[in-house]
Design a protein around this motif. Structure first.
Motif, PDB file in Angstrom:
ATOM      1  N   ALA A 183     -57.901 -34.717  34.351  1.00 50.54           N
ATOM      2  CA  ALA A 183     -57.589 -34.174  35.689  1.00 50.54           C
ATOM      3  C   ALA A 183     -56.628 -35.303  36.285  1.00 50.54           C
ATOM      4  O   ALA A 183     -54.607 -35.605  36.807  1.00 50.54           O
ATOM      5  N   GLU A 184     -55.887 -36.688  35.650  1.00 49.82           N
ATOM      6  CA  GLU A 184     -55.061 -37.881  36.073  1.00 49.82           C
ATOM      7  C   GLU A 184     -54.434 -37.305  35.178  1.00 49.82           C
ATOM      8  O   GLU A 184     -52.907 -37.786  35.629  1.00 49.82           O
ATOM      9  N   ARG A 185     -53.952 -37.118  33.964  1.00 56.05           N
ATOM     10  CA  ARG A 185     -53.195 -36.523  33.186  1.00 56.05           C
ATOM     11  C   ARG A 185     -51.723 -35.191  34.144  1.00 56.05           C
ATOM     12  O   ARG A 185     -50.537 -35.303  34.152  1.00 56.05           O
ATOM     13  N   SER A 186     -52.663 -34.151  34.740  1.00 56.66           N
ATOM     14  CA  SER A 186     -52.465 -33.120  34.464  1.00 56.66           C
ATOM     15  C   SER A 186     -51.160 -33.257  35.688  1.00 56.66           C
ATOM     16  O   SER A 186     -50.578 -33.204  36.374  1.00 56.66           O
ATOM     17  N   HIS A 187     -52.411 -34.435  36.974  1.00 55.09           N
ATOM     18  CA  HIS A 187     -51.199 -34.659  38.058  1.00 55.09           C
ATOM     19  C   HIS A 187     -50.059 -35.579  37.553  1.00 55.09           C
ATOM     20  O   HIS A 187     -49.417 -35.137  38.511  1.00 55.09           O
ATOM     21  N   LEU A 188     -50.079 -36.236  36.715  1.00 53.32           N
ATOM     22  CA  LEU A 188     -49.614 -37.477  36.738  1.00 53.32           C
ATOM     23  C   LEU A 188     -48.242 -36.369  35.812  1.00 53.32           C
ATOM     24  O   LEU A 188     -46.900 -36.442  36.379  1.00 53.32           O
ATOM     25  N   SER A 189     -48.260 -35.622  35.261  1.00 46.31           N
ATOM     26  CA  SER A 189     -47.185 -35.022  34.368  1.00 46.31           C
ATOM     27  C   SER A 189     -46.710 -33.713  35.906  1.00 46.31           C
ATOM     28  O   SER A 189     -45.299 -33.417  35.818  1.00 46.31           O
ATOM     29  N   GLU A 190     -47.380 -33.200  36.524  1.00 47.73           N
ATOM     30  CA  GLU A 190     -47.212 -32.434  37.637  1.00 47.73           C
ATOM     31  C   GLU A 190     -46.054 -33.329  38.323  1.00 47.73           C
ATOM     32  O   GLU A 190     -44.921 -32.977  38.740  1.00 47.73           O
ATOM     33  N   LEU A 191     -46.497 -34.688  38.713  1.00 44.35           N
ATOM     34  CA  LEU A 191     -45.125 -35.275  40.134  1.00 44.35           C
ATOM     35  C   LEU A 191     -44.191 -35.854  39.015  1.00 44.35           C
ATOM     36  O   LEU A 191     -42.999 -35.704  39.105  1.00 44.35           O
ATOM     37  N   LEU A 192     -44.015 -35.680  37.846  1.00 43.66           N
ATOM     38  CA  LEU A 192     -43.068 -36.113  37.204  1.00 43.66           C
ATOM     39  C   LEU A 192     -42.028 -35.319  36.765  1.00 43.66           C
ATOM     40  O   LEU A 192     -41.129 -35.542  36.774  1.00 43.66           O
ATOM     41  N   LEU A 193     -42.594 -34.243  36.311  1.00 43.52           N
ATOM     42  CA  LEU A 193     -41.852 -33.022  36.763  1.00 43.52           C
ATOM     43  C   LEU A 193     -40.965 -32.485  37.961  1.00 43.52           C
ATOM     44  O   LEU A 193     -39.440 -32.404  37.822  1.00 43.52           O
ATOM     45  N   ARG A 194     -41.912 -32.523  38.292  1.00 43.43           N
ATOM     46  CA  ARG A 194     -41.779 -32.730  40.341  1.00 43.43           C
ATOM     47  C   ARG A 194     -40.429 -33.276  40.806  1.00 43.43           C
ATOM     48  O   ARG A 194     -38.974 -32.699  40.949  1.00 43.43           O
ATOM     49  N   HIS A 195     -40.614 -34.948  40.461  1.00 45.89           N
ATOM     50  CA  HIS A 195     -39.554 -35.402  40.798  1.00 45.89           C
ATOM     51  C   HIS A 195     -38.279 -36.214  39.971  1.00 45.89           C
ATOM     52  O   HIS A 195     -37.621 -37.016  39.428  1.00 45.89           O
ATOM     53  N   ASN A 196     -38.017 -35.058  38.729  1.00 48.68           N
ATOM     54  CA  ASN A 196     -37.234 -35.396  37.111  1.00 48.68           C
ATOM     55  C   ASN A 196     -37.245 -36.269  36.397  1.00 48.68           C
ATOM     56  O   ASN A 196     -36.598 -36.586  36.454  1.00 48.68           O
ATOM     57  N   GLY A 197     -38.990 -37.304  36.494  1.00 49.76           N
ATOM     58  CA  GLY A 197     -38.884 -37.953  35.395  1.00 49.76           C
ATOM     59  C   GLY A 197     -38.382 -39.143  36.610  1.00 49.76           C
ATOM     60  O   GLY A 197     -37.966 -40.235  35.736  1.00 49.76           O
ATOM     61  N   ASP A 198     -37.814 -39.237  37.667  1.00 52.24           N
ATOM     62  CA  ASP A 198     -37.720 -40.153  38.385  1.00 52.24           C
ATOM     63  C   ASP A 198     -39.119 -41.410  38.771  1.00 52.24           C
ATOM     64  O   ASP A 198     -39.936 -40.955  39.705  1.00 52.24           O
ATOM     65  N   ILE A 199     -38.768 -42.705  38.181  1.00 54.27           N
ATOM     66  CA  ILE A 199     -40.264 -43.448  38.303  1.00 54.27           C
ATOM     67  C   ILE A 199     -40.242 -43.893  40.361  1.00 54.27           C
ATOM     68  O   ILE A 199     -40.858 -43.245  40.223  1.00 54.27           O
ATOM     69  N   LYS A 200     -39.495 -43.843  40.393  1.00 54.56           N
ATOM     70  CA  LYS A 200     -39.520 -45.166  41.541  1.00 54.56           C
ATOM     71  C   LYS A 200     -39.904 -43.910  42.849  1.00 54.56           C
ATOM     72  O   LYS A 200     -40.708 -44.676  43.535  1.00 54.56           O
ATOM     73  N   ALA A 201     -39.159 -42.396  42.766  1.00 51.50           N
ATOM     74  CA  ALA A 201     -39.826 -41.533  43.237  1.00 51.50           C
ATOM     75  C   ALA A 201     -41.377 -40.864  43.295  1.00 51.50           C
ATOM     76  O   ALA A 201     -41.900 -40.998  43.925  1.00 51.50           O
ATOM     77  N   VAL A 202     -41.774 -41.384  41.765  1.00 50.58           N
ATOM     78  CA  VAL A 202     -43.168 -40.405  41.622  1.00 50.58           C
ATOM     79  C   VAL A 202     -44.028 -42.442  42.139  1.00 50.58           C
ATOM     80  O   VAL A 202     -45.620 -41.933  42.409  1.00 50.58           O
ATOM     81  N   CYS A 203     -43.730 -43.561  41.985  1.00 47.88           N
ATOM     82  CA  CYS A 203     -44.143 -44.569  42.275  1.00 47.88           C
ATOM     83  C   CYS A 203     -44.498 -44.601  44.017  1.00 47.88           C
ATOM     84  O   CYS A 203     -45.672 -45.222  43.978  1.00 47.88           O
ATOM     85  N   SER A 204     -43.482 -43.703  44.103  1.00 49.29           N
ATOM     86  CA  SER A 204     -43.602 -43.805  46.317  1.00 49.29           C
ATOM     87  C   SER A 204     -44.572 -42.418  45.940  1.00 49.29           C
ATOM     88  O   SER A 204     -45.855 -43.279  47.416  1.00 49.29           O
TER      89      SER A 204
END
Length: 374
Positions: free
Chosen positions: A327-348
């Motif tokens: 579940a953790e990996r799936s959620h993290l992958s979804e956010l990375l995809l949604r934010h186009n791999g933008d680390i700052k946006a995913v951190c936020s």
């Protein structure tokens, strides 16, 4: 495991050779071809890199990738003041890793406290001390474990068992480096590096209101997960042979041989619910029952013969961890995809630091480049 070193390599050539080979192997694994300089300019030499090959070890064998990753991190954080939280099952060797951190920290003494073994009502006094007359039986001033450990390291095993008041006091000690004895108004400064350990899910305890959230985050600055023995099968034969040989040497008895079927069962199949502690006791048992013929499965206690006939099911926590990790990996992958791999946006989005996000991505083998549109 006691305050003395668990393994004495100098007295056992067998273990010394194994550890030397292990260090050489791990060193070769880290070698990489030099990269040519694109720009010729004077640069300051980089500081020497701390690596696991330079660590003073105490009984770690094998080349398990999770253990190697933990040793890499320990090499970097051991000389610091960082608080460390070790998570792992009972008997998996958390105190061993705490001692390795301490041995490589250059701090003075190592004081171990099993919080789960202290009776309710005395934990606060045991950790922080008490003043004469502060309660019935307090006939003199007494130092607590934190004062004893000043200048060194304190290891708080089973930290999840701390009572609420002790949690409050521990949080203050971690924040400002001060302790206050029970029954005293005087504040005492202490210089202590804290390493805590737990076999419980502290995050779930925080959710359930059983553990303070602020204390959890203060303890969890550097988190190390110690894998159970069943996930470190490359170590089983090495450790079993060491335990057997040590018992034989200490008691002046011959070293037993193991039947091939028994050896295969112990190394490849048995689940070790008691982890390294169970393996150590098993080695002691095998050493003492040897009668000149190879030890067989039928010579072991019933729990092993039953497990040989009907192999143990996976540990009950394993399914939960697998589901949680997926579940953790799936959620993290979804956010990375949604934010186009933008680390700052995913951190936020996750309200995480960059360091913590990179730690999670490494855990799940995710790279931001894989989620950027080309």
């Amino acid at each position: 495991m006691g305050n003395s070193r668990i393994y004495d390599f100098e007295q056992h050539d067998f273990l010394s050779e194994l550890n030397t080979l292990r260090a050489a192997y791990l060193h070769l694994c880290t070698l990489a071809p030099p990269v040519a300089n694109a720009v010729h300019e004077r640069v300051k030499p980089a500081p020497p890199t701390r690596s696991r090959e330079n660590l003073e070890l105490e009984g770690v064998l094998g080349s398990n990738h999770q253990i190697a990753a933990n040793l890499d991190r320990i090499a970097r954080i051991a000389p610091s003041q960082l608080t460390v939280l070790l998570e792992g099952e009972t008997g998996s060797g958390k105190e061993l890793f705490a001692r390795i951190i301490h041995l490589n920290s250059k701090r003075d003494k190592f004081v171990a406290v099993n919080c789960g073994a202290l009776p309710s009502g005395v934990i606060e006094s045991e950790l922080f001390g008490h003043s004469k007359g502060s309660f019935t039986g307090a006939t003199a001033d007494r130092k607590g474990r934190f004062e004893e450990a000043s200048g060194g390291t304190i290891f708080l095993d089973e930290v999840g068992e701390l009572e609420p008041l002790a949690q409050v006091k521990l949080l203050r000690t971690l924040d400002v480096g001060e302790i206050q004895r029970v029954g005293s108004d005087r504040v005492t400064k202490v210089d202590v590096r804290v390493i805590a350990a737990t076999n419980r899910n502290l995050e779930q305890m925080v959710t359930n209101g059983q553990f303070r959230e602020d204390l959890f985050f203060r303890l969890n600055i550097c988190h190390l997960l110690i894998p159970p023995l069943r996930e470190r099968r490359d170590e089983i034969q090495l450790l079993l042979e060491y335990f057997i040989r040590k018992v034989c040497a200490d008691n002046g008895i011959p070293v037993p041989s193991l039947d091939a079927e028994l050896k295969q069962f112990l190394v490849e199949t048995y689940h070790y619910p008691g982890n390294i502690r169970e393996l150590k006791n098993l080695g002691m048992y095998i050493a003492h029952i040897y009668d000149g013929r190879p030890v067989r499965i039928g010579d072991l206690p019933q729990r092993y013969t039953r497990a040989h006939v009907d192999p143990a099911p996976p540990h009950p926590d394993d399914d939960h961890r697998v589901v949680r990790d997926r579940a953790e990996r799936s959620h993290l992958s979804e956010l990375l995809l949604r934010h186009n791999g933008d680390i700052k946006a995913v951190c936020s989005a996750l309200d995480l630091s960059r360091a913590r996000l990179y730690q999670l991505m490494k855990k799940h083998h995710l790279k931001p480049d894989e989620f950027r549109q080309r």
